[in-house]
Design an enzyme around this catalytic site. Structure first.
Site, PDB file in Angstrom:
ATOM      1  CE1 TYR A  72      -4.329  -0.904  -0.462  1.00  7.21           C
ATOM      2  CE2 TYR A  72      -3.568  -2.802   0.786  1.00  7.21           C
ATOM      3  CZ  TYR A  72      -4.509  -2.210  -0.034  1.00  7.21           C
ATOM      4  OH  TYR A  72      -5.605  -2.903  -0.460  1.00  7.21           O
ATOM      5  CB  VAL A 108      -8.340   3.474  -3.233  1.00  9.33           C
ATOM      6  CG1 VAL A 108      -9.297   2.322  -2.946  1.00  9.33           C
ATOM      7  CG2 VAL A 108      -7.060   2.942  -3.902  1.00  9.33           C
ATOM      8  CG  HIS A 124     -14.082  -0.620  -3.944  1.00 11.16           C
ATOM      9  ND1 HIS A 124     -13.781  -1.194  -5.155  1.00 11.16           N
ATOM     10  CD2 HIS A 124     -15.295  -1.124  -3.593  1.00 11.16           C
ATOM     11  CE1 HIS A 124     -14.775  -1.997  -5.532  1.00 11.16           C
ATOM     12  NE2 HIS A 124     -15.707  -1.965  -4.607  1.00 11.16           N
ATOM     13  CB  CYS A 132      -7.012   1.175  14.706  1.00 11.47           C
ATOM     14  SG  CYS A 132      -6.795  -0.358  15.632  1.00 11.47           S
ATOM     15  CB  CYS A 135     -10.392   0.121  18.241  1.00  9.19           C
ATOM     16  SG  CYS A 135      -9.186   1.438  17.975  1.00  9.19           S
ATOM     17  CB  CYS A 154      -4.165   1.292  17.217  1.00  7.27           C
ATOM     18  SG  CYS A 154      -5.479   2.209  18.013  1.00  7.27           S
ATOM     19  CB  CYS A 157      -6.899  -1.250  20.605  1.00 11.91           C
ATOM     20  SG  CYS A 157      -6.709  -1.518  18.852  1.00 11.91           S
TER      21      CYS A 157
HETATM   22  C1  BJW Z   1      -8.865   0.738 -19.478  1.00 11.49           C
HETATM   23  C2  BJW Z   1      -7.680   1.334 -19.824  1.00 11.49           C
HETATM   24  C3  BJW Z   1      -7.788   2.606 -20.347  1.00 11.49           C
HETATM   25  C4  BJW Z   1      -7.158  -0.569 -19.075  1.00 11.49           C
HETATM   26  N1  BJW Z   1      -8.987   3.179 -20.478  1.00 11.49           N
HETATM   27  N2  BJW Z   1     -10.047   1.306 -19.598  1.00 11.49           N
HETATM   28  C5  BJW Z   1     -21.894 -11.315  -5.663  1.00 11.49           C
HETATM   29  C6  BJW Z   1     -21.474 -12.300  -6.521  1.00 11.49           C
HETATM   30  C7  BJW Z   1     -20.199 -12.843  -6.404  1.00 11.49           C
HETATM   31  C8  BJW Z   1     -19.316 -12.399  -5.419  1.00 11.49           C
HETATM   32  C9  BJW Z   1     -19.748 -11.415  -4.571  1.00 11.49           C
HETATM   33  C10 BJW Z   1     -21.018 -10.893  -4.684  1.00 11.49           C
HETATM   34  N3  BJW Z   1     -21.166  -9.927  -3.733  1.00 11.49           N
HETATM   35  C11 BJW Z   1     -20.011  -9.840  -3.024  1.00 11.49           C
HETATM   36  C12 BJW Z   1     -19.134 -10.748  -3.506  1.00 11.49           C
HETATM   37  C13 BJW Z   1     -17.749 -10.983  -2.993  1.00 11.49           C
HETATM   38  C14 BJW Z   1     -16.747  -9.961  -3.523  1.00 11.49           C
HETATM   39  C15 BJW Z   1     -16.662 -10.059  -5.027  1.00 11.49           C
HETATM   40  O1  BJW Z   1     -17.175  -9.265  -5.782  1.00 11.49           O
HETATM   41  N4  BJW Z   1     -15.937 -11.050  -5.517  1.00 11.49           N
HETATM   42  C16 BJW Z   1     -15.779 -11.250  -6.968  1.00 11.49           C
HETATM   43  C17 BJW Z   1     -14.302 -11.037  -7.368  1.00 11.49           C
HETATM   44  C18 BJW Z   1     -16.255 -12.625  -7.314  1.00 11.49           C
HETATM   45  N5  BJW Z   1     -17.113  -8.619  -3.094  1.00 11.49           N
HETATM   46  C19 BJW Z   1     -16.790  -8.163  -1.895  1.00 11.49           C
HETATM   47  O2  BJW Z   1     -16.211  -8.847  -1.080  1.00 11.49           O
HETATM   48  C20 BJW Z   1     -17.196  -6.744  -1.559  1.00 11.49           C
HETATM   49  N6  BJW Z   1     -17.848  -6.735  -0.298  1.00 11.49           N
HETATM   50  C21 BJW Z   1     -19.126  -7.119  -0.146  1.00 11.49           C
HETATM   51  O3  BJW Z   1     -19.845  -7.336  -1.084  1.00 11.49           O
HETATM   52  O4  BJW Z   1     -19.523  -7.182   1.176  1.00 11.49           O
HETATM   53  C22 BJW Z   1     -20.711  -7.929   1.460  1.00 11.49           C
HETATM   54  C23 BJW Z   1     -20.368  -9.393   1.354  1.00 11.49           C
HETATM   55  C24 BJW Z   1     -19.280  -9.891   2.031  1.00 11.49           C
HETATM   56  C25 BJW Z   1     -18.966 -11.251   1.925  1.00 11.49           C
HETATM   57  C26 BJW Z   1     -19.728 -12.083   1.118  1.00 11.49           C
HETATM   58  C27 BJW Z   1     -20.818 -11.551   0.415  1.00 11.49           C
HETATM   59  C28 BJW Z   1     -21.144 -10.206   0.559  1.00 11.49           C
HETATM   60  C29 BJW Z   1     -15.953  -5.857  -1.388  1.00 11.49           C
HETATM   61  C30 BJW Z   1     -15.204  -5.652  -2.637  1.00 11.49           C
HETATM   62  C31 BJW Z   1     -13.957  -4.814  -2.359  1.00 11.49           C
HETATM   63  C32 BJW Z   1     -13.048  -4.686  -3.562  1.00 11.49           C
HETATM   64  N7  BJW Z   1     -11.810  -4.120  -3.150  1.00 11.49           N
HETATM   65  C33 BJW Z   1     -10.773  -3.865  -4.127  1.00 11.49           C
HETATM   66  C34 BJW Z   1      -9.501  -3.419  -3.375  1.00 11.49           C
HETATM   67  C35 BJW Z   1      -9.661  -1.978  -2.875  1.00 11.49           C
HETATM   68  C36 BJW Z   1      -8.459  -1.514  -2.151  1.00 11.49           C
HETATM   69  C37 BJW Z   1      -7.244  -1.371  -3.019  1.00 11.49           C
HETATM   70  O5  BJW Z   1      -7.248  -0.624  -4.019  1.00 11.49           O
HETATM   71  O6  BJW Z   1      -6.241  -2.028  -2.706  1.00 11.49           O
HETATM   72  O7  BJW Z   1     -11.194  -2.876  -5.055  1.00 11.49           O
HETATM   73  S1  BJW Z   1     -10.433  -5.268  -5.168  1.00 11.49           S
HETATM   74  C38 BJW Z   1     -10.128  -4.351  -6.631  1.00 11.49           C
HETATM   75  O8  BJW Z   1     -11.139  -4.634  -7.635  1.00 11.49           O
HETATM   76  C39 BJW Z   1     -10.334  -2.876  -6.242  1.00 11.49           C
HETATM   77  C40 BJW Z   1     -11.047  -2.349  -7.429  1.00 11.49           C
HETATM   78  O9  BJW Z   1     -11.754  -1.155  -7.078  1.00 11.49           O
HETATM   79  C41 BJW Z   1     -11.946  -3.481  -7.833  1.00 11.49           C
HETATM   80  C42 BJW Z   1     -12.437  -3.424  -9.245  1.00 11.49           C
HETATM   81  O10 BJW Z   1     -11.372  -3.485 -10.145  1.00 11.49           O
HETATM   82  P1  BJW Z   1     -11.431  -2.643 -11.484  1.00 11.49           P
HETATM   83  O11 BJW Z   1     -11.441  -1.205 -11.159  1.00 11.49           O
HETATM   84  O12 BJW Z   1     -12.506  -3.137 -12.341  1.00 11.49           O
HETATM   85  O13 BJW Z   1      -9.977  -2.934 -12.094  1.00 11.49           O
HETATM   86  P2  BJW Z   1      -9.497  -4.150 -13.029  1.00 11.49           P
HETATM   87  O14 BJW Z   1      -8.023  -4.160 -12.984  1.00 11.49           O
HETATM   88  O15 BJW Z   1     -10.206  -5.392 -12.711  1.00 11.49           O
HETATM   89  O16 BJW Z   1      -9.969  -3.726 -14.492  1.00 11.49           O
HETATM   90  C43 BJW Z   1      -9.396  -2.632 -15.169  1.00 11.49           C
HETATM   91  C44 BJW Z   1     -10.148  -2.426 -16.467  1.00 11.49           C
HETATM   92  O17 BJW Z   1      -9.648  -1.263 -17.078  1.00 11.49           O
HETATM   93  C45 BJW Z   1      -9.983  -3.577 -17.468  1.00 11.49           C
HETATM   94  O18 BJW Z   1     -11.275  -3.933 -17.976  1.00 11.49           O
HETATM   95  C46 BJW Z   1      -9.132  -2.960 -18.577  1.00 11.49           C
HETATM   96  O19 BJW Z   1      -9.442  -3.459 -19.872  1.00 11.49           O
HETATM   97  C47 BJW Z   1      -9.521  -1.521 -18.459  1.00 11.49           C
HETATM   98  N8  BJW Z   1      -8.522  -0.570 -18.960  1.00 11.49           N
HETATM   99  N9  BJW Z   1      -6.627   0.408 -19.535  1.00 11.49           N
HETATM  100  C48 BJW Z   1     -10.091   2.449 -20.071  1.00 11.49           C
HETATM  101  N10 BJW Z   1      -6.655   3.250 -20.749  1.00 11.49           N
HETATM  102 ZN    ZN Z   2      -7.125   0.513  17.757  1.00 12.25          ZN
END
Ligand code: BJW
Ligand code: ZN
Length: 260
Positions: A72, A108, A124, A132, A135, A154, A157
């Site tokens: 990070y 982010v 996100h 922390c 907590c 922290c 905690c």
């Molecule tokens: C261009 C380009 C250019 C290139 N111009 N374009 C329902 C069904 C199935 C699973 C789930 C569900 N509901 C929840 C889930 C579980 C899970 C999930 O979705 N899993 C799937 C992977 C299957 N979701 C969660 O856990 C979420 N929480 C939740 O739902 O809580 C309730 C719950 C909990 C437990 C069980 C069930 C429900 C939380 C999700 C948090 C995601 N966090 C991250 C990390 C953030 C922190 C960090 O940055 O480190 O967020 S993961 C990562 O993916 C990050 C991104 O925001 C996110 C999306 O990625 P993104 O932005 O799409 O990037 P890429 O790299 O995938 O794609 C880039 C694109 O750009 C590509 O298409 C390229 O072609 C394109 N590109 N150059 C335009 N120049």
């Molecule tokens: Zn704490």
């Protein structure tokens, strides 16, 4: 630019120029041309051998807090050195000329805000904020934390401090998610830009819009999990296509103003 893409841009511009409420979902691709690496494309350098999905989780943090912290700090540095690209700037300009505009981002980084966007929902979290892991107490990053091998602890905690981002399995911020769902359900057109569309619940938002009969327009150089449901897929980088789309919208808006 090929003729098909030109025609698609004109059609998209017509829809957007006529809209009262435009909702936009952005992903890592919108920041790619600013030099911020996307999530699912191969990582480079030091981090190439790690799976981001393993690092962005409580399990990954518990297994190796130092590794996650250093990842990070590396990304924070990358984001803070980056500058908004013409895609970010075009979205800010579109907001300024649209009656109601909701920008929903999975990113982010703060490149949308630095480009001038006002109404931004961060689904996100934010990489430059910290709290922390035990907590929840907010934490202000100190310069020495950036090069530290382990996360700071922290004062309340003693648990580890972490970035205020949403990891897999964690809940999205309730207010942001509710506002994003409301925007998707009430907009006249929904734009999906630079996301692979595989992470939920963000990937569900365009489906909410579509169910309400709002056209979905995608900008992405590659096919995504959402391309099939998009009414128009503008295939190309957002830093190139969004300024062109904006120009076509401007011309139409100017035409509308002359008529009324
Ligand atoms: C261009 C380009 C250019 C290139 N111009 N374009 C329902 C069904 C199935 C699973 C789930 C569900 N509901 C929840 C889930 C579980 C899970 C999930 O979705 N899993 C799937 C992977 C299957 N979701 C969660 O856990 C979420 N929480 C939740 O739902 O809580 C309730 C719950 C909990 C437990 C069980 C069930 C429900 C939380 C999700 C948090 C995601 N966090 C991250 C990390 C953030 C922190 C960090 O940055 O480190 O967020 S993961 C990562 O993916 C990050 C991104 O925001 C996110 C999306 O990625 P993104 O932005 O799409 O990037 P890429 O790299 O995938 O794609 C880039 C694109 O750009 C590509 O298409 C390229 O072609 C394109 N590109 N150059 C335009 N120049
Ligand atoms: Zn704490």
């Amino acid at each position: 630019m090929n003729e098909k893409l030109e025609r698609q841009i004109e059609t998209a511009a017509e829809i957007i120029a006529a809209a009262q409420h435009v909702a936009v979902l952005t992903g890592a691709g919108v920041s790619a041309e600013s030099g911020v690496g996307t999530f699912r494309d191969a990582q480079t350098g030091l981090w190439a051998r790690f799976d981001p999905q393993q690092l962005a989780s409580q399990e990954g943090f518990a297994a190796d807090p130092g590794r996650v912290w250093r990842w990070y700090m590396h990304r924070l540095d990358m984001v803070q050195r980056a500058r908004p690209n013409p895609g970010h700037v075009a979205l800010a300009a579109l907001e300024a000329m649209t009656p109601t505009f909701t920008l929903i981002t999975q990113n982010v980084d703060d490149l949308h805000e630095r480009a001038g966007s006002r109404n931004v929902l961060h689904l996100h979290g934010r990489i430059e904020r910290f709290h922390c892991n035990g907590c929840g107490l907010p934490y202000t990053l100190h310069p020495q934390d950036r090069d530290a091998p382990m996360p700071p602890t922290c004062t309340f905690c003693t648990d580890y401090v972490r970035p205020s981002v949403v990891w897999f399995g964690e809940l999205l911020p309730a207010h942001e998610l509710a506002e994003a769902q409301r925007a998707a359900g009430t907009c006249d057109v929904f734009l999906v830009i630079g996301t692979s569309g595989v992470v939920y619940p963000a990937a569900h938002l365009p489906r909410i819009a579509k169910r309400r009969a709002a056209p979905v327009i995608e900008v992405n150089p590659e096919e995504s999990a959402l391309s099939d449901m998009a009414d128009i897929w503008l295939s190309g980088p957002s830093g190139e296509l969004l300024p062109r789309l904006l120009e076509a919208i401007r011309l139409r808006r100017a035409g509308q103003a002359n008529v009324s």
